[in-house]
Design a protein around this motif. Sequence first.
Motif, PDB file in Angstrom:
ATOM      1  N   SER A 113     -36.645  -4.538 114.316  1.00 46.09           N
ATOM      2  CA  SER A 113     -35.764  -4.102 113.241  1.00 46.09           C
ATOM      3  C   SER A 113     -36.499  -3.982 111.908  1.00 46.09           C
ATOM      4  CB  SER A 113     -34.604  -5.087 113.081  1.00 46.09           C
ATOM      5  OG  SER A 113     -35.076  -6.363 112.695  1.00 46.09           O
ATOM      6  N   ARG A 114     -37.727  -4.499 111.852  1.00 44.66           N
ATOM      7  CA  ARG A 114     -38.466  -4.495 110.589  1.00 44.66           C
ATOM      8  C   ARG A 114     -39.729  -3.641 110.614  1.00 44.66           C
ATOM      9  NH1 ARG A 114     -38.912 -10.835 110.209  1.00 44.66           N
ATOM     10  NH2 ARG A 114     -38.401 -10.647 112.411  1.00 44.66           N
ATOM     11  N   PHE A 115     -40.315  -3.438 111.813  1.00 42.66           N
ATOM     12  CA  PHE A 115     -41.553  -2.680 111.920  1.00 42.66           C
ATOM     13  C   PHE A 115     -41.483  -1.687 113.075  1.00 42.66           C
ATOM     14  CE2 PHE A 115     -42.790  -6.770 110.034  1.00 42.66           C
ATOM     15  CZ  PHE A 115     -43.471  -6.339 108.905  1.00 42.66           C
ATOM     16  N   SER A 116     -42.330  -0.673 112.981  1.00 39.69           N
ATOM     17  CA  SER A 116     -42.472   0.319 114.043  1.00 39.69           C
ATOM     18  C   SER A 116     -43.952   0.446 114.375  1.00 39.69           C
ATOM     19  CB  SER A 116     -41.909   1.668 113.594  1.00 39.69           C
ATOM     20  OG  SER A 116     -42.044   2.639 114.597  1.00 39.69           O
ATOM     21  N   ALA A 117     -44.275   0.653 115.653  1.00 40.68           N
ATOM     22  CA  ALA A 117     -45.675   0.762 116.072  1.00 40.68           C
ATOM     23  C   ALA A 117     -45.845   1.913 117.055  1.00 40.68           C
ATOM     24  CB  ALA A 117     -46.149  -0.546 116.712  1.00 40.68           C
ATOM     25  N   VAL A 118     -46.889   2.719 116.848  1.00 35.00           N
ATOM     26  CA  VAL A 118     -47.232   3.805 117.764  1.00 35.00           C
ATOM     27  C   VAL A 118     -48.744   3.845 117.920  1.00 35.00           C
ATOM     28  CG1 VAL A 118     -45.213   5.224 117.154  1.00 35.00           C
ATOM     29  CG2 VAL A 118     -47.371   5.536 115.917  1.00 35.00           C
ATOM     30  N   ALA A 119     -49.199   4.513 118.974  1.00 38.77           N
ATOM     31  CA  ALA A 119     -50.633   4.667 119.220  1.00 38.77           C
ATOM     32  C   ALA A 119     -50.839   5.820 120.179  1.00 38.77           C
ATOM     33  CB  ALA A 119     -51.230   3.377 119.799  1.00 38.77           C
ATOM     34  N   ASN A 120     -52.081   6.279 120.273  1.00 34.24           N
ATOM     35  CA  ASN A 120     -52.383   7.353 121.219  1.00 34.24           C
ATOM     36  C   ASN A 120     -52.589   6.825 122.630  1.00 34.24           C
ATOM     37  OD1 ASN A 120     -54.790   6.063 120.567  1.00 34.24           O
ATOM     38  ND2 ASN A 120     -56.015   7.931 120.701  1.00 34.24           N
ATOM     39  N   ALA A 121     -52.547   5.495 122.806  1.00 35.03           N
ATOM     40  CA  ALA A 121     -52.655   4.891 124.140  1.00 35.03           C
ATOM     41  C   ALA A 121     -52.001   3.519 124.092  1.00 35.03           C
ATOM     42  CB  ALA A 121     -54.109   4.775 124.571  1.00 35.03           C
ATOM     43  N   PRO A 122     -51.228   3.142 125.107  1.00 41.70           N
ATOM     44  CA  PRO A 122     -50.512   1.863 125.068  1.00 41.70           C
ATOM     45  C   PRO A 122     -51.411   0.645 125.229  1.00 41.70           C
ATOM     46  CG  PRO A 122     -50.157   2.966 127.174  1.00 41.70           C
ATOM     47  CD  PRO A 122     -50.882   3.939 126.301  1.00 41.70           C
ATOM     48  N   GLY A 123     -52.497   0.769 125.997  1.00 40.94           N
ATOM     49  CA  GLY A 123     -53.351  -0.395 126.260  1.00 40.94           C
ATOM     50  C   GLY A 123     -53.900  -1.045 125.007  1.00 40.94           C
ATOM     51  N   PRO A 124     -54.607  -0.301 124.146  1.00 40.45           N
ATOM     52  CA  PRO A 124     -55.136  -0.901 122.916  1.00 40.45           C
ATOM     53  C   PRO A 124     -54.057  -1.450 122.002  1.00 40.45           C
ATOM     54  CG  PRO A 124     -56.230   1.180 123.382  1.00 40.45           C
ATOM     55  CD  PRO A 124     -55.086   1.075 124.348  1.00 40.45           C
ATOM     56  N   LEU A 125     -52.913  -0.751 121.907  1.00 35.67           N
ATOM     57  CA  LEU A 125     -51.835  -1.209 121.038  1.00 35.67           C
ATOM     58  C   LEU A 125     -51.286  -2.545 121.511  1.00 35.67           C
ATOM     59  CD1 LEU A 125     -49.990  -0.653 118.620  1.00 35.67           C
ATOM     60  CD2 LEU A 125     -48.442   0.558 120.171  1.00 35.67           C
ATOM     61  N   ASN A 126     -51.080  -2.675 122.810  1.00 39.83           N
ATOM     62  CA  ASN A 126     -50.595  -3.946 123.352  1.00 39.83           C
ATOM     63  C   ASN A 126     -51.581  -5.072 123.093  1.00 39.83           C
ATOM     64  OD1 ASN A 126     -47.963  -3.913 125.132  1.00 39.83           O
ATOM     65  ND2 ASN A 126     -48.932  -1.923 125.430  1.00 39.83           N
ATOM     66  N   ALA A 127     -52.878  -4.768 123.209  1.00 38.30           N
ATOM     67  CA  ALA A 127     -53.895  -5.792 122.970  1.00 38.30           C
ATOM     68  C   ALA A 127     -53.989  -6.143 121.484  1.00 38.30           C
ATOM     69  CB  ALA A 127     -55.249  -5.309 123.491  1.00 38.30           C
ATOM     70  N   TRP A 128     -53.804  -5.147 120.630  1.00 39.79           N
ATOM     71  CA  TRP A 128     -53.894  -5.375 119.186  1.00 39.79           C
ATOM     72  C   TRP A 128     -52.772  -6.290 118.705  1.00 39.79           C
ATOM     73  CZ3 TRP A 128     -52.357  -1.547 114.786  1.00 39.79           C
ATOM     74  CH2 TRP A 128     -52.930  -1.968 113.574  1.00 39.79           C
ATOM     75  N   LEU A 129     -51.576  -6.066 119.236  1.00 38.13           N
ATOM     76  CA  LEU A 129     -50.420  -6.850 118.809  1.00 38.13           C
ATOM     77  C   LEU A 129     -50.402  -8.204 119.510  1.00 38.13           C
ATOM     78  CD1 LEU A 129     -47.888  -3.909 118.714  1.00 38.13           C
ATOM     79  CD2 LEU A 129     -48.522  -5.340 116.762  1.00 38.13           C
ATOM     80  N   ASP A 130     -51.401  -9.003 119.222  1.00 36.45           N
ATOM     81  CA  ASP A 130     -51.496 -10.336 119.828  1.00 36.45           C
ATOM     82  C   ASP A 130     -50.621 -11.311 119.036  1.00 36.45           C
ATOM     83  OD1 ASP A 130     -52.876 -10.859 117.496  1.00 36.45           O
ATOM     84  OD2 ASP A 130     -54.793 -11.273 118.453  1.00 36.45           O
ATOM     85  N   PRO A 131     -50.438 -12.529 119.528  1.00 40.07           N
ATOM     86  CA  PRO A 131     -49.549 -13.488 118.840  1.00 40.07           C
ATOM     87  C   PRO A 131     -49.922 -13.742 117.384  1.00 40.07           C
ATOM     88  CG  PRO A 131     -50.026 -14.249 121.056  1.00 40.07           C
ATOM     89  CD  PRO A 131     -50.897 -13.054 120.840  1.00 40.07           C
ATOM     90  N   ALA A 132     -51.227 -13.755 117.070  1.00 37.99           N
ATOM     91  CA  ALA A 132     -51.648 -14.025 115.695  1.00 37.99           C
ATOM     92  C   ALA A 132     -51.202 -12.913 114.753  1.00 37.99           C
ATOM     93  CB  ALA A 132     -53.162 -14.186 115.629  1.00 37.99           C
ATOM     94  N   LEU A 133     -51.360 -11.657 115.161  1.00 36.68           N
ATOM     95  CA  LEU A 133     -50.947 -10.546 114.315  1.00 36.68           C
ATOM     96  C   LEU A 133     -49.424 -10.474 114.205  1.00 36.68           C
ATOM     97  CD1 LEU A 133     -51.515  -8.112 112.591  1.00 36.68           C
ATOM     98  CD2 LEU A 133     -51.839  -6.740 114.654  1.00 36.68           C
ATOM     99  N   ILE A 134     -48.736 -10.700 115.312  1.00 38.13           N
ATOM    100  CA  ILE A 134     -47.269 -10.707 115.276  1.00 38.13           C
ATOM    101  C   ILE A 134     -46.764 -11.779 114.313  1.00 38.13           C
ATOM    102  CG2 ILE A 134     -45.215 -11.265 116.631  1.00 38.13           C
ATOM    103  CD1 ILE A 134     -46.210  -8.486 117.140  1.00 38.13           C
ATOM    104  N   ALA A 135     -47.392 -12.946 114.336  1.00 35.42           N
ATOM    105  CA  ALA A 135     -46.979 -14.041 113.449  1.00 35.42           C
ATOM    106  C   ALA A 135     -47.176 -13.662 111.987  1.00 35.42           C
ATOM    107  CB  ALA A 135     -47.767 -15.311 113.780  1.00 35.42           C
ATOM    108  N   LYS A 136     -48.268 -12.979 111.673  1.00 36.86           N
ATOM    109  CA  LYS A 136     -48.532 -12.569 110.295  1.00 36.86           C
ATOM    110  C   LYS A 136     -47.555 -11.479 109.839  1.00 36.86           C
ATOM    111  CE  LYS A 136     -51.788 -15.378 109.227  1.00 36.86           C
ATOM    112  NZ  LYS A 136     -51.540 -16.419 108.190  1.00 36.86           N
TER     113      LYS A 136
END
Length: 244
Positions: free
Chosen positions: A137-160
Motif C-alpha cells: 500500500s506504500r511502495f511499488s516495485a518493478v524490474a525487467n526480470a523477477p529473479g534479481p528483484l526478489n533477491a534485492w528485496l531482502d529482509p534488510a531492505l524491506i525493513a528499511k
Amino acid sequence: MLDSIKRWIGGTRGKPDGRAVQAWALQRGLSAKRVRQDEGVVVEGPLNGNTWRMEWGVPQRTYLLDRELRMRMDLRLPASMQMLITSRALAEELEQAAYALFTQDMQTQIDSGMPEEMRWLAMFPKVQVAAMKPLRSRFSAVANAPGPLNAWLDPALIAKLDEASRGWLANDEPMVLMTLRGRLYLRFEALEPTAQMLDGALSLYEAAAKSALAATQAVSGQQQAWPTNSSTAWQSHLPSDFPE
C-alpha cells in the motif's frame, strides 16, 4: 497527481539553504561543498570500497518540486540489472502520465523526454514479490526480470523501506530507488532536510546497495535472470546536475 498540484500551488521556498545538509555532513566526518552559486550541496562518503555521492538542490525531475535530494554510486552491477522501487502514489501518477503519452502517440516525447522510471513502470510487467506484500500500500516495485528483484528485496531492505514509510517518508513524499547501468540511484522530494531525514535516507541507501550486490551474486549463475533486451538504449536522464 493531486499531491503534485498542491505542492505546485504552495510555490517555491526561495533560494536553497544547504546549511542543515552541510552541518549533518560535518558531524559525520563527510566532505560537503556548496555548488552552483550556493544553489545546492554535494556530500560524498565511503561504503564498502565505493564512494557514494549525495546532492541536494533544484530538482532534475518534473514530478519533484522545490527541492530534491538524490544519491548515486557506481556498484558495477550488471548493466542489464534494471530494478525500480517507488512510493505508491508516485508510481500511480507516473503510470497515468505514461499511459496518456502512449495513447496520444507522442512518440518524440516518449523517446526523449520520459525518464527511465516512467518508462519502466509502463513497460515492465508487474511482478508479485512476496516480500513486498506488507508494504504494497506504500511502495511499488518493478524490474525487467523477477529473479534479481526478489533477491534485492531482502529482509534488510524491506525493513528499511518500512522504517522510512513510518518516519521521513511518512507523508508519502515522492521517492525513487533504482538500479541502472551498474549504478544505484535514490531520489526524493526534500524541501527542508533534517538530520533524521538524511540519516534515514543514507541508511536506506546503504541497505539497498548491500542487497543489490548480494542479489548480483545470488543470480549470477542464472542466465535467464539477465534479459538481453534492454530499455537503456533510450536517452538517460540521470547524470549529475552538479560538477564532479
